[in-house]
Design an enzyme around this catalytic site. Sequence first.
Site, PDB file in Angstrom:
ATOM      1  N   LEU A  35       0.824  -1.216   0.000  1.00 40.19           N
ATOM      2  CA  LEU A  35       0.000   0.000   0.000  1.00 40.19           C
ATOM      3  C   LEU A  35       0.855   1.262   0.000  1.00 40.19           C
ATOM      4  O   LEU A  35       1.838   1.367   0.719  1.00 40.19           O
ATOM      5  CB  LEU A  35      -0.924   0.007   1.224  1.00 40.19           C
ATOM      6  CG  LEU A  35      -1.910  -1.159   1.324  1.00 40.19           C
ATOM      7  CD1 LEU A  35      -2.861  -0.948   2.507  1.00 40.19           C
ATOM      8  CD2 LEU A  35      -2.691  -1.369   0.036  1.00 40.19           C
ATOM      9  N   HIS A  36       0.442   2.203  -0.848  1.00 41.21           N
ATOM     10  CA  HIS A  36       1.073   3.526  -0.887  1.00 41.21           C
ATOM     11  C   HIS A  36      -0.029   4.576  -0.779  1.00 41.21           C
ATOM     12  O   HIS A  36      -1.213   4.225  -0.638  1.00 41.21           O
ATOM     13  CB  HIS A  36       1.916   3.685  -2.163  1.00 41.21           C
ATOM     14  CG  HIS A  36       1.186   3.317  -3.420  1.00 41.21           C
ATOM     15  ND1 HIS A  36       0.079   3.994  -3.860  1.00 41.21           N
ATOM     16  CD2 HIS A  36       1.383   2.321  -4.331  1.00 41.21           C
ATOM     17  CE1 HIS A  36      -0.365   3.468  -4.982  1.00 41.21           C
ATOM     18  NE2 HIS A  36       0.406   2.428  -5.287  1.00 41.21           N
ATOM     19  N   HIS A  39      -3.315   4.035  -2.786  1.00 41.12           N
ATOM     20  CA  HIS A  39      -4.288   3.137  -2.145  1.00 41.12           C
ATOM     21  C   HIS A  39      -4.938   3.826  -0.938  1.00 41.12           C
ATOM     22  O   HIS A  39      -6.148   3.739  -0.737  1.00 41.12           O
ATOM     23  CB  HIS A  39      -3.590   1.878  -1.618  1.00 41.12           C
ATOM     24  CG  HIS A  39      -2.901   1.052  -2.663  1.00 41.12           C
ATOM     25  ND1 HIS A  39      -1.541   0.873  -2.681  1.00 41.12           N
ATOM     26  CD2 HIS A  39      -3.386   0.338  -3.702  1.00 41.12           C
ATOM     27  CE1 HIS A  39      -1.212   0.081  -3.690  1.00 41.12           C
ATOM     28  NE2 HIS A  39      -2.306  -0.259  -4.327  1.00 41.12           N
ATOM     29  N   GLN A  63      -4.552 -12.523 -12.713  1.00 40.07           N
ATOM     30  CA  GLN A  63      -4.452 -11.340 -13.572  1.00 40.07           C
ATOM     31  C   GLN A  63      -3.039 -11.100 -14.077  1.00 40.07           C
ATOM     32  O   GLN A  63      -2.788 -10.140 -14.795  1.00 40.07           O
ATOM     33  CB  GLN A  63      -5.023 -10.105 -12.879  1.00 40.07           C
ATOM     34  CG  GLN A  63      -4.198  -9.561 -11.728  1.00 40.07           C
ATOM     35  CD  GLN A  63      -4.963  -8.488 -10.985  1.00 40.07           C
ATOM     36  OE1 GLN A  63      -5.960  -8.763 -10.315  1.00 40.07           O
ATOM     37  NE2 GLN A  63      -4.513  -7.243 -11.101  1.00 40.07           N
ATOM     38  N   ASP A 152      -5.675   3.291 -12.914  1.00 38.64           N
ATOM     39  CA  ASP A 152      -5.944   2.125 -13.758  1.00 38.64           C
ATOM     40  C   ASP A 152      -7.243   2.399 -14.527  1.00 38.64           C
ATOM     41  O   ASP A 152      -8.278   1.791 -14.268  1.00 38.64           O
ATOM     42  CB  ASP A 152      -6.027   0.864 -12.900  1.00 38.64           C
ATOM     43  CG  ASP A 152      -4.701   0.573 -12.231  1.00 38.64           C
ATOM     44  OD1 ASP A 152      -3.845  -0.046 -12.862  1.00 38.64           O
ATOM     45  OD2 ASP A 152      -4.499   1.019 -11.082  1.00 38.64           O
TER      46      ASP A 152
HETATM   47  P1  AMP Z   1      -3.469  -2.352  -7.047  1.00 37.06           P
HETATM   48  O1  AMP Z   1      -3.025  -2.707  -5.677  1.00 37.06           O
HETATM   49  O2  AMP Z   1      -2.385  -1.893  -7.948  1.00 37.06           O
HETATM   50  O3  AMP Z   1      -4.354  -3.421  -7.658  1.00 37.06           O
HETATM   51  O4  AMP Z   1      -4.412  -1.090  -6.883  1.00 37.06           O
HETATM   52  C1  AMP Z   1      -5.522  -1.121  -6.044  1.00 37.06           C
HETATM   53  C2  AMP Z   1      -6.360   0.110  -6.286  1.00 37.06           C
HETATM   54  O5  AMP Z   1      -5.590   1.263  -5.994  1.00 37.06           O
HETATM   55  C3  AMP Z   1      -6.826   0.226  -7.750  1.00 37.06           C
HETATM   56  O6  AMP Z   1      -8.153   0.712  -7.782  1.00 37.06           O
HETATM   57  C4  AMP Z   1      -5.852   1.224  -8.303  1.00 37.06           C
HETATM   58  O7  AMP Z   1      -6.365   1.960  -9.394  1.00 37.06           O
HETATM   59  C5  AMP Z   1      -5.649   2.134  -7.100  1.00 37.06           C
HETATM   60  N1  AMP Z   1      -4.394   2.877  -7.249  1.00 37.06           N
HETATM   61  C6  AMP Z   1      -3.160   2.385  -7.520  1.00 37.06           C
HETATM   62  N2  AMP Z   1      -2.268   3.390  -7.648  1.00 37.06           N
HETATM   63  C7  AMP Z   1      -2.960   4.542  -7.470  1.00 37.06           C
HETATM   64  C8  AMP Z   1      -2.609   5.922  -7.506  1.00 37.06           C
HETATM   65  N3  AMP Z   1      -1.360   6.331  -7.726  1.00 37.06           N
HETATM   66  N4  AMP Z   1      -3.583   6.836  -7.279  1.00 37.06           N
HETATM   67  C9  AMP Z   1      -4.866   6.451  -7.051  1.00 37.06           C
HETATM   68  N5  AMP Z   1      -5.259   5.158  -7.004  1.00 37.06           N
HETATM   69  C10 AMP Z   1      -4.327   4.221  -7.211  1.00 37.06           C
END
Ligand code: AMP
Length: 288
Positions: A35-36, A39, A63, A152
């Site tokens: 998580l950043h 998230h 995926q 995304d």
């Molecule tokens: P992930 O863990 O990459 O599957 O992302 C989980 C959710 O966090 C998805 O809905 C992503 O679009 C969102 N997300 C990832 N990076 C960002 C970001 N930089 N800004 C906003 N939402 C993000």
Amino acid sequence: MAIQRAETADQARDTVNGWQTDGLSVGFVPTMGALHEGHLSLVRASVAECDRTVVSIYVNPTQFGPGEDLEDYPRRLERDCRAAEQAGADLAFCPADRAMYPEGYSTWVVQEGLTEVLEGEHRPTHFRGVLTVVCKLFNCVPADRAYFGQKDFQQTVVVRRMVRDLNMPVSIRVMPTVREEDGLAMSSRNAYLNEAERRQALCLYRALGEAHRLYRNGERHADALRAAMERVIAKAPLARADYVDIVDARTLRRAESADEQAVAVLAVRIGKTRLIDNHPLGEEFPEH
Ligand code: AMP
């Protein structure tokens, strides 16, 4: 309040059903962990809008395509749970692979039309995996609202279409992309970049900025916008574009002329790391 944890679908569903029986609204943030702030911005949006917030942390193997980074994908469960808790989440749903894909698993959510282009063209089984896991997660966590990131972009379009087509009782909220100080979109995959790659990774943001600037100055030929983005990418020697495009936000089809519905999208490999980003041309550009 300390964050609760659920490892099985039944545990997660029972907790969510209990809250809803008490009249509480529930928000859900599906993630693959590491998580950043991107998230966490989704968690905070859910906390602001809903009485209870669930975060799922699950690296979904279906995926990832062959040869992609499934094995290397960062896994930091304890840290993630603490970060989710600090952002105000009430429940972390962290299922094991065998709980999500038991022996003999054979059911898939497949969408036609929106999933063959852009990411789907370069990652042909990606959206089948995404839609299947999101559908499963919505069944485990029957929330009122689910939060996704604009980062995304294609994923938000295909998830919205699935929810509409399959009458899923959840409302989809899409939140803005969170960026590093210099403009690079936050991503768990940024951790793969070495110093030189990290510097050149900024070409994605710069290319989007260039498309936006030309659009604002009246350029409406999508080909001119694409060419301008490609020129920015070409200046970064470590960068190789999978695609650079201007598409319609509703259909994801290649635009001939850019209008307020047009979105600049790109996927670029910086060394071995594949990064994506986008900007809806009708929106203000986030200057950094
Ligand atoms: P992930 O863990 O990459 O599957 O992302 C989980 C959710 O966090 C998805 O809905 C992503 O679009 C969102 N997300 C990832 N990076 C960002 C970001 N930089 N800004 C906003 N939402 C993000």
